[in-house]
Design an enzyme around this catalytic site. Structure first.
Site, PDB file in Angstrom:
ATOM      1  N   ASP A  40       0.858  -1.202   0.000  1.00 44.22           N
ATOM      2  CA  ASP A  40       0.000   0.000   0.000  1.00 44.22           C
ATOM      3  C   ASP A  40       0.885   1.240   0.000  1.00 44.22           C
ATOM      4  O   ASP A  40       1.833   1.353   0.773  1.00 44.22           O
ATOM      5  CB  ASP A  40      -0.949   0.038   1.200  1.00 44.22           C
ATOM      6  CG  ASP A  40      -2.195   0.867   0.894  1.00 44.22           C
ATOM      7  OD1 ASP A  40      -3.307   0.280   0.840  1.00 44.22           O
ATOM      8  OD2 ASP A  40      -2.054   2.086   0.670  1.00 44.22           O
ATOM      9  N   SER A 165     -13.860   4.713 -15.636  1.00 39.78           N
ATOM     10  CA  SER A 165     -14.574   3.673 -16.396  1.00 39.78           C
ATOM     11  C   SER A 165     -13.676   3.080 -17.468  1.00 39.78           C
ATOM     12  O   SER A 165     -13.642   1.861 -17.675  1.00 39.78           O
ATOM     13  CB  SER A 165     -15.813   4.256 -17.075  1.00 39.78           C
ATOM     14  OG  SER A 165     -16.640   4.876 -16.139  1.00 39.78           O
ATOM     15  N   ALA A 167     -10.430   2.932 -17.512  1.00 33.08           N
ATOM     16  CA  ALA A 167      -9.393   2.097 -16.894  1.00 33.08           C
ATOM     17  C   ALA A 167      -9.988   0.773 -16.419  1.00 33.08           C
ATOM     18  O   ALA A 167      -9.401  -0.291 -16.609  1.00 33.08           O
ATOM     19  CB  ALA A 167      -8.770   2.842 -15.721  1.00 33.08           C
ATOM     20  N   LYS A 168     -11.180   0.845 -15.827  1.00 31.18           N
ATOM     21  CA  LYS A 168     -11.758  -0.359 -15.226  1.00 31.18           C
ATOM     22  C   LYS A 168     -12.184  -1.378 -16.278  1.00 31.18           C
ATOM     23  O   LYS A 168     -12.005  -2.577 -16.086  1.00 31.18           O
ATOM     24  CB  LYS A 168     -12.949   0.029 -14.337  1.00 31.18           C
ATOM     25  CG  LYS A 168     -12.524   0.690 -13.016  1.00 31.18           C
ATOM     26  CD  LYS A 168     -11.521  -0.191 -12.261  1.00 31.18           C
ATOM     27  CE  LYS A 168     -11.424   0.153 -10.775  1.00 31.18           C
ATOM     28  NZ  LYS A 168     -10.299  -0.548 -10.121  1.00 31.18           N
ATOM     29  N   ALA A 196     -18.592  -2.342  -2.187  1.00 35.83           N
ATOM     30  CA  ALA A 196     -18.341  -2.516  -0.751  1.00 35.83           C
ATOM     31  C   ALA A 196     -18.198  -1.156  -0.087  1.00 35.83           C
ATOM     32  O   ALA A 196     -17.828  -0.175  -0.730  1.00 35.83           O
ATOM     33  CB  ALA A 196     -17.062  -3.339  -0.553  1.00 35.83           C
ATOM     34  N   SER A 198     -16.355   1.477   1.740  1.00 31.18           N
ATOM     35  CA  SER A 198     -14.956   1.849   1.950  1.00 31.18           C
ATOM     36  C   SER A 198     -14.872   3.356   1.858  1.00 31.18           C
ATOM     37  O   SER A 198     -15.867   4.020   1.561  1.00 31.18           O
ATOM     38  CB  SER A 198     -14.060   1.204   0.893  1.00 31.18           C
ATOM     39  OG  SER A 198     -14.128   1.960  -0.312  1.00 31.18           O
ATOM     40  N   HIS A 397     -29.430 -16.009 -78.355  1.00 31.77           N
ATOM     41  CA  HIS A 397     -28.447 -17.078 -78.202  1.00 31.77           C
ATOM     42  C   HIS A 397     -27.076 -16.497 -78.569  1.00 31.77           C
ATOM     43  O   HIS A 397     -26.839 -16.166 -79.721  1.00 31.77           O
ATOM     44  CB  HIS A 397     -28.842 -18.215 -79.134  1.00 31.77           C
ATOM     45  CG  HIS A 397     -28.114 -19.489 -78.866  1.00 31.77           C
ATOM     46  ND1 HIS A 397     -28.435 -20.665 -79.479  1.00 31.77           N
ATOM     47  CD2 HIS A 397     -27.085 -19.788 -78.044  1.00 31.77           C
ATOM     48  CE1 HIS A 397     -27.633 -21.633 -79.066  1.00 31.77           C
ATOM     49  NE2 HIS A 397     -26.797 -21.121 -78.187  1.00 31.77           N
ATOM     50  N   ASP A 500     -36.924 -26.942 -83.427  1.00 24.43           N
ATOM     51  CA  ASP A 500     -36.971 -25.540 -82.992  1.00 24.43           C
ATOM     52  C   ASP A 500     -38.149 -24.827 -83.645  1.00 24.43           C
ATOM     53  O   ASP A 500     -38.085 -24.384 -84.784  1.00 24.43           O
ATOM     54  CB  ASP A 500     -35.652 -24.829 -83.325  1.00 24.43           C
ATOM     55  CG  ASP A 500     -35.594 -23.443 -82.682  1.00 24.43           C
ATOM     56  OD1 ASP A 500     -36.665 -22.908 -82.327  1.00 24.43           O
ATOM     57  OD2 ASP A 500     -34.486 -22.918 -82.532  1.00 24.43           O
ATOM     58  N   PRO A 503     -41.417 -19.175 -83.858  1.00 22.77           N
ATOM     59  CA  PRO A 503     -42.042 -18.562 -85.044  1.00 22.77           C
ATOM     60  C   PRO A 503     -41.152 -17.558 -85.762  1.00 22.77           C
ATOM     61  O   PRO A 503     -41.373 -17.252 -86.945  1.00 22.77           O
ATOM     62  CB  PRO A 503     -43.273 -17.851 -84.485  1.00 22.77           C
ATOM     63  CG  PRO A 503     -43.353 -18.152 -83.041  1.00 22.77           C
ATOM     64  CD  PRO A 503     -42.165 -18.959 -82.630  1.00 22.77           C
ATOM     65  N   HIS A 505     -38.562 -18.016 -87.068  1.00 21.65           N
ATOM     66  CA  HIS A 505     -37.899 -18.636 -88.217  1.00 21.65           C
ATOM     67  C   HIS A 505     -38.878 -19.043 -89.320  1.00 21.65           C
ATOM     68  O   HIS A 505     -38.477 -19.609 -90.329  1.00 21.65           O
ATOM     69  CB  HIS A 505     -37.106 -19.863 -87.756  1.00 21.65           C
ATOM     70  CG  HIS A 505     -36.180 -19.552 -86.621  1.00 21.65           C
ATOM     71  ND1 HIS A 505     -35.077 -18.749 -86.781  1.00 21.65           N
ATOM     72  CD2 HIS A 505     -36.221 -19.895 -85.307  1.00 21.65           C
ATOM     73  CE1 HIS A 505     -34.449 -18.628 -85.612  1.00 21.65           C
ATOM     74  NE2 HIS A 505     -35.140 -19.313 -84.696  1.00 21.65           N
ATOM     75  N   ILE A 520     -35.672 -15.397 -89.991  1.00 18.19           N
ATOM     76  CA  ILE A 520     -34.219 -15.631 -90.030  1.00 18.19           C
ATOM     77  C   ILE A 520     -33.920 -17.120 -89.869  1.00 18.19           C
ATOM     78  O   ILE A 520     -34.751 -17.886 -89.357  1.00 18.19           O
ATOM     79  CB  ILE A 520     -33.490 -14.824 -88.923  1.00 18.19           C
ATOM     80  CG1 ILE A 520     -34.055 -15.170 -87.538  1.00 18.19           C
ATOM     81  CG2 ILE A 520     -33.590 -13.333 -89.194  1.00 18.19           C
ATOM     82  CD1 ILE A 520     -33.259 -14.565 -86.392  1.00 18.19           C
ATOM     83  N   GLY A 523     -29.742 -19.998 -85.641  1.00 20.16           N
ATOM     84  CA  GLY A 523     -28.294 -19.949 -85.420  1.00 20.16           C
ATOM     85  C   GLY A 523     -27.701 -21.348 -85.402  1.00 20.16           C
ATOM     86  O   GLY A 523     -26.617 -21.597 -85.936  1.00 20.16           O
TER      87      GLY A 523
HETATM   88  P1  NAI Z   1      -9.724   2.199  -0.597  1.00 16.50           P
HETATM   89  O1  NAI Z   1      -9.411   3.588  -0.908  1.00 16.50           O
HETATM   90  O2  NAI Z   1     -10.359   1.859   0.673  1.00 16.50           O
HETATM   91  O3  NAI Z   1      -8.425   1.309  -0.798  1.00 16.50           O
HETATM   92  C1  NAI Z   1      -7.550   1.514  -1.847  1.00 16.50           C
HETATM   93  C2  NAI Z   1      -6.143   1.388  -1.365  1.00 16.50           C
HETATM   94  O4  NAI Z   1      -5.287   1.472  -2.466  1.00 16.50           O
HETATM   95  C3  NAI Z   1      -5.717   2.500  -0.449  1.00 16.50           C
HETATM   96  O5  NAI Z   1      -5.228   1.953   0.757  1.00 16.50           O
HETATM   97  C4  NAI Z   1      -4.676   3.257  -1.193  1.00 16.50           C
HETATM   98  O6  NAI Z   1      -3.642   3.779  -0.351  1.00 16.50           O
HETATM   99  C5  NAI Z   1      -4.137   2.225  -2.086  1.00 16.50           C
HETATM  100  N1  NAI Z   1      -3.500   2.786  -3.265  1.00 16.50           N
HETATM  101  C6  NAI Z   1      -3.946   3.801  -3.999  1.00 16.50           C
HETATM  102  N2  NAI Z   1      -3.071   4.082  -4.981  1.00 16.50           N
HETATM  103  C7  NAI Z   1      -2.042   3.220  -4.841  1.00 16.50           C
HETATM  104  C8  NAI Z   1      -0.867   2.986  -5.574  1.00 16.50           C
HETATM  105  N3  NAI Z   1      -0.549   3.727  -6.635  1.00 16.50           N
HETATM  106  N4  NAI Z   1      -0.052   1.997  -5.181  1.00 16.50           N
HETATM  107  C9  NAI Z   1      -0.351   1.242  -4.100  1.00 16.50           C
HETATM  108  N5  NAI Z   1      -1.459   1.432  -3.379  1.00 16.50           N
HETATM  109  C10 NAI Z   1      -2.305   2.394  -3.749  1.00 16.50           C
HETATM  110  O7  NAI Z   1     -10.665   1.679  -1.771  1.00 16.50           O
HETATM  111  P2  NAI Z   1     -11.520   0.361  -1.947  1.00 16.50           P
HETATM  112  O8  NAI Z   1     -12.929   0.718  -2.002  1.00 16.50           O
HETATM  113  O9  NAI Z   1     -11.104  -0.705  -1.063  1.00 16.50           O
HETATM  114  O10 NAI Z   1     -11.106  -0.026  -3.405  1.00 16.50           O
HETATM  115  C11 NAI Z   1     -10.307  -1.127  -3.749  1.00 16.50           C
HETATM  116  C12 NAI Z   1     -10.412  -1.356  -5.216  1.00 16.50           C
HETATM  117  O11 NAI Z   1     -11.732  -1.705  -5.521  1.00 16.50           O
HETATM  118  C13 NAI Z   1     -10.099  -0.155  -6.051  1.00 16.50           C
HETATM  119  O12 NAI Z   1      -9.410  -0.554  -7.213  1.00 16.50           O
HETATM  120  C14 NAI Z   1     -11.430   0.388  -6.417  1.00 16.50           C
HETATM  121  O13 NAI Z   1     -11.417   1.142  -7.611  1.00 16.50           O
HETATM  122  C15 NAI Z   1     -12.213  -0.881  -6.547  1.00 16.50           C
HETATM  123  N6  NAI Z   1     -13.663  -0.700  -6.436  1.00 16.50           N
HETATM  124  C16 NAI Z   1     -14.233  -0.464  -5.217  1.00 16.50           C
HETATM  125  C17 NAI Z   1     -15.584  -0.323  -5.122  1.00 16.50           C
HETATM  126  C18 NAI Z   1     -16.243  -0.157  -3.811  1.00 16.50           C
HETATM  127  O14 NAI Z   1     -17.500  -0.189  -3.774  1.00 16.50           O
HETATM  128  N7  NAI Z   1     -15.484   0.017  -2.755  1.00 16.50           N
HETATM  129  C19 NAI Z   1     -16.450  -0.352  -6.295  1.00 16.50           C
HETATM  130  C20 NAI Z   1     -15.756  -0.662  -7.497  1.00 16.50           C
HETATM  131  C21 NAI Z   1     -14.412  -0.824  -7.538  1.00 16.50           C
END
Ligand code: NAI
Length: 609
Positions: A40, A165, A167-168, A196, A198, A397, A500, A503, A505, A520, A523
């Site tokens: 991290d 989007s 990237a994902k 989740a 977070s 023909h 043949d 008509p 002919h 004619i 042929g």
């Molecule tokens: P979070 O922010 O709680 O955890 C992400 C962690 O990645 C952080 O601890 C951050 O320090 C670390 N991080 C960021 N850039 C970094 C880097 N360059 N190198 C190393 N560590 C780095 O986020 P969360 O929600 O746990 O997300 C985790 C993954 O799930 C992410 O990729 C997020 O895009 C994806 N995600 C999460 C969703 C959700 O509902 N929580 C929904 C869709 C996708």
């Protein structure tokens, strides 16, 4: 009790494991016996700053629970360092969970290039860099499990997340190709789209939902997908709040256009409801599923046509028509093409006198069973082949080819099998080439014919124009032989008795409707004259040498006109020729040639029955 899916001895890298989902994954793997590389960078939710505390605190948690873990504080953008840390600490890598991520929502209207780059760098390039470093280790040991962390925003799009989007969903494409490349090395690659609670979602999701979206619910799917018992690869899963499902591509049945008739935006518009209709949809799972459907399309490509010619039907069609002839027919035919005009010249009696010991068919008669069969069809109002619906008034023909396949019996019941050999689009007209095989009752092929019909106004379907240029062009030198022969005024009346009935002919009024001053000559009557002239000149009047004849009909002949056949022996077995009408000095048959057999075909006794 169900057996626990353990990770003893396995080394697991989780990126971004200091918070949220990554932390939950790391703790779970550890509880199941894995050794953990806890990576991290310790940044804020939008990627600002850096700190070792996030990774350190999770490592401390794991250790407190009796697990093994080491911390790494590098950015995923320097993925090699993360993998090197794992190798330093544990000597290998079995599982890689690409999880690290940041979020920085901004509408596309306001998005800067830096914001675009920053998101793609962490998510897409970061996952690439770590995975690329781990890949050779996994390949070498023939084992690996890789997770990409995608998002619903990538799958469905989301306001303010154009960069995220991109990237994902990029990660999903990345995973699918890795799954293909890793398959044979025991490396399985799957993608999750989690939801989740977070810090990334605390301002996005409703507060009352957060308690129900424990990261651990997502982690259970990850710890299944990464287990050695799981052989799933290339999958995409939506997961969160205790719900897990798999996604796949869906493709409508679509619509295949007849590209030969052109395919413009209006055609697409006309078929739009079909193109977008998911009834009877398919679920392609590999690029081969795309190629196979394209291949099918090309293979089943409609040939096209128009209101006169349905080429798909006609090309597939076959028409078999019976016909028959006897000695009398052979004699009447011979007279029709000018044989034995001088009864005192005995040489032609063999073609007209059935009691002559060497009575034989004139070989050009090989065109007659098929020609008569065709006329019989026309008389009944039936098309020559299914898919053809033009009237006789459109047809001229153009060319004829006849090949002898066996000596013609002196009488036979035969079948004539018609097929379309080629169709040329001489827009606005068409040239159709029919092949006809004439077979006797024993299944012996007697003759092969090709009839090239010029069909007025029936072109324009966008097909091939066909060969151009002349064949059988006479040489510059003088002809090796010339036969001049006057036809009789009633020649067409005599010839038509061979079958043949057109008509044109016989009926002056009918002929004048087509712009002719009088009826004619057929042929194929002139064609018979040509054949006779070659047999007389080069075969000592022995029909057995005659193998084939090809002519192009250039002009009409009127009964009573004089035919001048000029012949060039171009090789032992090939005579090139041209026919003119003396009175008008017009070429009436051109690009013509007769092929000869090296040794004359001899009739077997049974053929004289
Ligand atoms: P979070 O922010 O709680 O955890 C992400 C962690 O990645 C952080 O601890 C951050 O320090 C670390 N991080 C960021 N850039 C970094 C880097 N360059 N190198 C190393 N560590 C780095 O986020 P969360 O929600 O746990 O997300 C985790 C993954 O799930 C992410 O990729 C997020 O895009 C994806 N995600 C999460 C969703 C959700 O509902 N929580 C929904 C869709 C996708």
């Amino acid at each position: 009790m169900t057996r626990q899916l353990r990770y003893d001895e396995k080394v697991v890298i989780v990126t971004g494991a200091g918070n949220g989902l990554g932390r939950a994954h790391a703790l779970a793997f550890s509880r199941l016996g894995a050794r953990l590389l806890v990576n991290d960078l310790g940044v804020s939710a939008n990627g600002a700053g850096a700190s070792s505390s996030a990774a350190d605190s999770v490592v401390a948690e794991i250790k407190a629970l009796g697990g093994q873990a080491v911390a790494n504080y590098d950015s995923v953008v320097e993925g090699e360092k993360i993998v090197a840390s794992a190798l330093d600490a544990f000597g290998t890598v079995d599982v890689l969970v690409n999880n690290a991520g940041i979020l920085s929502d901004v509408s596309f209207q306001k998005m800067t290039a830096d914001q675009w780059d920053a998101i793609l760098r962490v998510h897409l390039t970061g996952s690439f860099r770590v995975t690329r470093a781990a890949w050779p280790v996994m390949r070498a040991k023939g084992y690996g499990r890789v997770i990409m962390t995608s998002s619903g925003a990538g799958i469905y799009g989301n306001f303010g997340q154009a960069n995220y989007s991109a990237a994902k969903l990029g990660l999903y494409g990345f995973a699918k190709s890795l799954a293909i490349e890793g398959q044979s090395k025991g490396i399985y690659v799957n993608t999750i789209a989690p939801i989740a609670a977070s810090r990334l979602t605390e301002n996005v999701l409703p507060a009352e939902l957060m308690g129900s979206l424990k990261p651990e619910y997502v982690t259970s799917l990850v710890t299944w997908l990464c287990h050695q018992d799981c052989v799933e690869t290339s999958g995409l899963f939506e997961v969160g709040a205790g719900y897990v499902s798999k996604l796949r591509w869906e493709r409508s049945r679509g619509h295949t256009f007849n590209v030969r008739r052109g395919m413009g935006p209006e055609d697409i518009q006309a078929q739009w409801s079909k193109i977008t209709d998911f009834e009877q949809a398919e679920h392609p799972s590999s690029i081969n599923d795309t190629f196979s459907v394209l291949l099918e399309t090309v293979k089943s490509r409609r040939l096209g046509g128009n209101e006169f010619i349905d080429l798909d039907q006609a090309t597939a069609a076959e028409t078999i028509v019976p016909s028959s002839y006897d000695r009398r027919d052979l004699a009447v035919y011979a007279l029709g093409i000018g044989a034995a005009r001088d009864p005192l010249d005995a040489s032609d009696l063999r073609f007209v006198y059935e009691r002559a010991v060497d009575f034989a068919a004139l070989p050009s008669y090989a065109v007659m069973p098929s020609s008569n069969a065709m006329l019989a069809l026309i008389k009944e109002g039936k098309p020559l082949l299914k898919g053809l619906s033009y009237g006789l008034e459109r047809v001229l023909h153009g060319e004829q080819y006849t090949e002898i396949r066996a000596p013609l019996p002196l009488g036979a019941e035969v079948t004539n099998c018609f097929r379309l050999k080629a169709a040329y689009d001489k827009d606005p007209h068409a040239v159709l080439v029919f092949s006809v095989v004439t077979t006797d009752q024993d299944g012996q092929d007697l003759a092969y014919n090709e009839i090239a019909a010029f069909v007025r106004g029936a072109g324009g379907w966008g097909g091939e124009r066909g060969p151009s240029g002349d064949i059988n062009v006479p040489p510059e030198r003088d002809p090796d032989a010339i036969i001049e022969e006057k036809t009789d005024l009633n020649q067409a009346l005599l010839y038509r008795l061979s079958g043949d009935w057109n008509p044109m002919h016989v009926d002056p009024a009918f002929a004048s409707q087509f712009g002719f001053p009088r009826p004619i000559l057929h042929g194929l009557c002139t064609y018979g004259y040509v054949a006779r002239h070659v047999i007389k000149t080069f075969c000592d009047n022995d029909p057995g040498f005659f193998k084939s004849i090809r002519v192009r009909f250039a002009e009409s002949v009127f009964p009573g006109e004089t035919l001048v056949t000029r012949m060039w022996r171009e090789s032992e077995r090939r005579i090139v020729l041209e026919v003119r009408v003396k009175e008008r000095d017009k070429v009436v048959i051109r690009n013509a040639a007769v092929g000869l057999f090296e040794r004359a075909l001899v009739h077997t006794r049974s053929q004289y029955k």
